[in-house]
Design a protein around this motif. Structure first.
Motif, PDB file in Angstrom:
ATOM      1  N   TYR A 160      61.314  33.324  74.398  1.00  0.00           N
ATOM      2  CA  TYR A 160      60.591  33.193  75.666  1.00  0.00           C
ATOM      3  C   TYR A 160      60.233  34.560  76.243  1.00  0.00           C
ATOM      4  O   TYR A 160      59.672  34.640  77.338  1.00  0.00           O
ATOM      5  N   HIS A 198      63.035  28.928  64.938  1.00  0.00           N
ATOM      6  CA  HIS A 198      62.206  28.491  66.067  1.00  0.00           C
ATOM      7  C   HIS A 198      60.964  29.361  66.253  1.00  0.00           C
ATOM      8  O   HIS A 198      60.220  29.155  67.217  1.00  0.00           O
ATOM      9  N   ALA A 201      57.174  28.177  67.142  1.00  0.00           N
ATOM     10  CA  ALA A 201      56.794  27.810  68.518  1.00  0.00           C
ATOM     11  C   ALA A 201      56.297  29.003  69.315  1.00  0.00           C
ATOM     12  O   ALA A 201      55.628  28.832  70.341  1.00  0.00           O
ATOM     13  N   TYR A 202      56.604  30.222  68.862  1.00  0.00           N
ATOM     14  CA  TYR A 202      56.242  31.419  69.624  1.00  0.00           C
ATOM     15  C   TYR A 202      54.731  31.616  69.676  1.00  0.00           C
ATOM     16  O   TYR A 202      54.205  32.154  70.655  1.00  0.00           O
ATOM     17  N   ALA A 203      54.017  31.176  68.647  1.00  0.00           N
ATOM     18  CA  ALA A 203      52.563  31.360  68.609  1.00  0.00           C
ATOM     19  C   ALA A 203      51.876  30.587  69.726  1.00  0.00           C
ATOM     20  O   ALA A 203      50.823  31.016  70.224  1.00  0.00           O
ATOM     21  N   GLN A 204      52.437  29.455  70.152  1.00  0.00           N
ATOM     22  CA  GLN A 204      51.845  28.690  71.254  1.00  0.00           C
ATOM     23  C   GLN A 204      52.192  29.294  72.611  1.00  0.00           C
ATOM     24  O   GLN A 204      51.412  29.187  73.560  1.00  0.00           O
ATOM     25  N   ARG A 205      53.341  29.941  72.712  1.00  0.00           N
ATOM     26  CA  ARG A 205      53.738  30.514  74.004  1.00  0.00           C
ATOM     27  C   ARG A 205      53.020  31.822  74.306  1.00  0.00           C
ATOM     28  O   ARG A 205      52.631  32.085  75.447  1.00  0.00           O
ATOM     29  N   PRO A 207      50.000  33.764  72.523  1.00  0.00           N
ATOM     30  CA  PRO A 207      48.985  33.985  71.480  1.00  0.00           C
ATOM     31  C   PRO A 207      48.795  35.482  71.211  1.00  0.00           C
ATOM     32  O   PRO A 207      48.660  36.284  72.140  1.00  0.00           O
ATOM     33  N   TYR A 213      51.861  38.668  64.339  1.00  0.00           N
ATOM     34  CA  TYR A 213      52.785  37.530  64.276  1.00  0.00           C
ATOM     35  C   TYR A 213      53.487  37.469  62.915  1.00  0.00           C
ATOM     36  O   TYR A 213      54.715  37.313  62.844  1.00  0.00           O
ATOM     37  N   GLU A 257      56.794  25.567  56.420  1.00  0.00           N
ATOM     38  CA  GLU A 257      57.328  26.852  56.900  1.00  0.00           C
ATOM     39  C   GLU A 257      58.398  27.367  55.937  1.00  0.00           C
ATOM     40  O   GLU A 257      58.461  28.568  55.645  1.00  0.00           O
TER      41      GLU A 257
END
Length: 451
Positions: A160, A198, A201-205, A207, A213, A257
């Motif tokens: 986060y 996890h 999910a970081y790519a959506q939080r 960009p 990435y 993945e």
């Protein structure tokens, strides 16, 4: 249960007749009454319209407070933040972090960790970073009783963070892998594994550029591979366990993945597992067997359900021999530069040197292995295939090991100028017939044009 179910009516009757004015009791009473469809406005006013955080904090940190009450207190504080009470959001998140580190009951630590992860998205950027740094201090303590519960939540919480703060966390974890304390290193390896689990999910939080990435993913995977190349047996065992269980056995990552990670690191895994010292203790055998079983199970499921793997097109080969006594940052920089030119780099550590008083061969080889464990497309050449660059038969055998691929020899300009193998007359398959990647160190003269 539906609100009109006989059991729900009986539960409401019991709760109504239960004495107690504690905040946690009122909180549980409120949840039950709300589920039953009763009016809870008075209870909500007491729970969410008044400042109760200090009272709950005090109860949660008392040894005499029952664990059930502490769990209810954690849920109450989490509900306050989700309800929109933002005044103490940072203090509540910090309190959750402290409970993860110091609570005597595992269930309280787990509830606090889950609440912390749910609370972080509601904090400001600077507050998230502060909480994550504070939670990470528990790993630095090196006490297994504390650090073993932290990685599960630290890994999720770190995702986060803003990309710049996340990169700082990755650098911090890399430094922690060098700790002399095995518990601290174990915690760092587990945290990195949770980060990888996890990470999609970081790519959506946040960009960001796809190359950035993917580079961060490779860095995280490289940190786990560094653990496999570690000189301490306990660290290698933990790395085996983490890679097999977290990356390829658990169902957090999708099959695609997992396949992406496997295609990136399978050569490294095979080499580093085989390269481990042969005098390893018997416990390492079982760690290795468990890790290989997890990986084999993943390979079988992947091939059955999704077909064959997709691997990158084979690269050109750069064969880089040398004594590497020691393997320096300059050597690593040269290797990285050649790798970035589209080569698979193979480092061949010379057995001995006539002109240098070198360290023992296996020590130099282990130093090189540790230094490049996190560098993809960089490998150590097999130790049981000696290659003398002055012997055409050795060079031919080495080239034949890579059928269908261009093979280049890496050498410094000083070697090309002075080595006897270059001064000898050309012969079939001699060094003169090979492609070369030549590097020139700072301060050295350029090669003569008629060389």
């Amino acid at each position: 249960l539906p609100k009109d179910h006989p059991h729900m009516l009986r539960i409401v009757e019991i709760v109504q007749n239960t004495p107690g004015k504690q905040l946690t009791t009122d909180f549980l009473r409120c949840k039950i009454f709300r589920r039953a469809g009763l009016d809870v406005s008075e209870l909500e006013k007491r729970l969410y319209s008044t400042d109760i955080t200090s009272e709950v904090f005090l109860d949660n940190l008392k040894n005499a407070t029952p664990w059930v009450v502490k769990v209810a207190g954690v849920e109450l504080l989490r509900d306050q933040v989700e309800w929109g009470v933002e005044t103490h959001a940072l203090h509540i998140a910090t309190h959750f972090s402290n409970l993860v580190k110091v609570s005597e009951r595992v269930v309280v630590r787990q509830t606090a960790g889950q609440a912390l992860v749910r609370t972080l998205p509601m904090l400001r950027r600077d507050q998230r970073n502060e909480v994550v740094v504070e939670l990470g201090k528990g790993l630095e303590m090196g006490q297994y009783s504390i650090s073993k519960y932290i990685p599960e939540y630290l890994g999720e919480a770190a995702l986060y963070l803003h990309p710049s703060e996340l990169d700082e966390q990755v650098i911090w974890l890399k430094g922690l892998l060098g700790s002399p304390n095995d518990s601290a290193v174990s915690g760092a390896l587990n945290t990195v594994a949770v980060l990888l689990q996890h990470y999609p999910a970081y790519a959506q939080r946040f960009p960001e550029d796809a190359k950035v990435y993917e580079a961060r993913r490779e860095t995280l995977l490289g940190l786990l591979l560094q653990g496999l190349a570690h000189y301490r047996e306990a660290v290698r065992q933990e790395a085996l366990l983490v890679i097999g269980n977290f990356l390829f056995d658990q169902d957090v990552l999708s099959m695609d993945e997992k396949a992406r990670l496997f295609a990136l690191c399978f050569r490294k895994l095979r080499f580093l597992i085989q390269e481990a010292p042969q005098h390893s203790d018997s416990l390492t055998f079982f760690y290795r067997a468990a890790a290989l079983a997890d990986i084999y199970r993943f390979i079988a499921y992947r091939r059955l359900d999704h077909g064959p793997f997709t691997f990158e097109k084979p690269r050109k080969v750069a064969f880089f021999p040398g004594t590497f006594d020691p393997f320096t940052l300059s050597h690593k920089g040269i290797v990285q530069a050649i790798r970035d030119m589209g080569f698979d780099v193979y480092l061949a550590v010379d057995e001995f040197s006539w002109s240098k008083n070198t360290q023992p061969h296996l020590i130099r080889r282990q130093i090189v292995s540790m230094s490049v464990a996190d560098e993809f497309h960089v490998h150590l050449f097999p130790d049981d295939i000696p290659v003398n660059i002055a012997n055409p038969a050795d060079l031919k055998r080495m080239v034949d090991l890579f059928p269908g691929r261009e093979v280049y020899l890496v050498a410094g300009s000083d070697v090309v100028t002075n080595a006897s193998s270059y001064k000898a007359p050309p012969r079939p398959h001699s060094i003169h017939s090979m492609n070369h990647v030549i590097f020139r160190r700072a301060g050295e003269k350029p090669l003569p044009p008629n060389l």
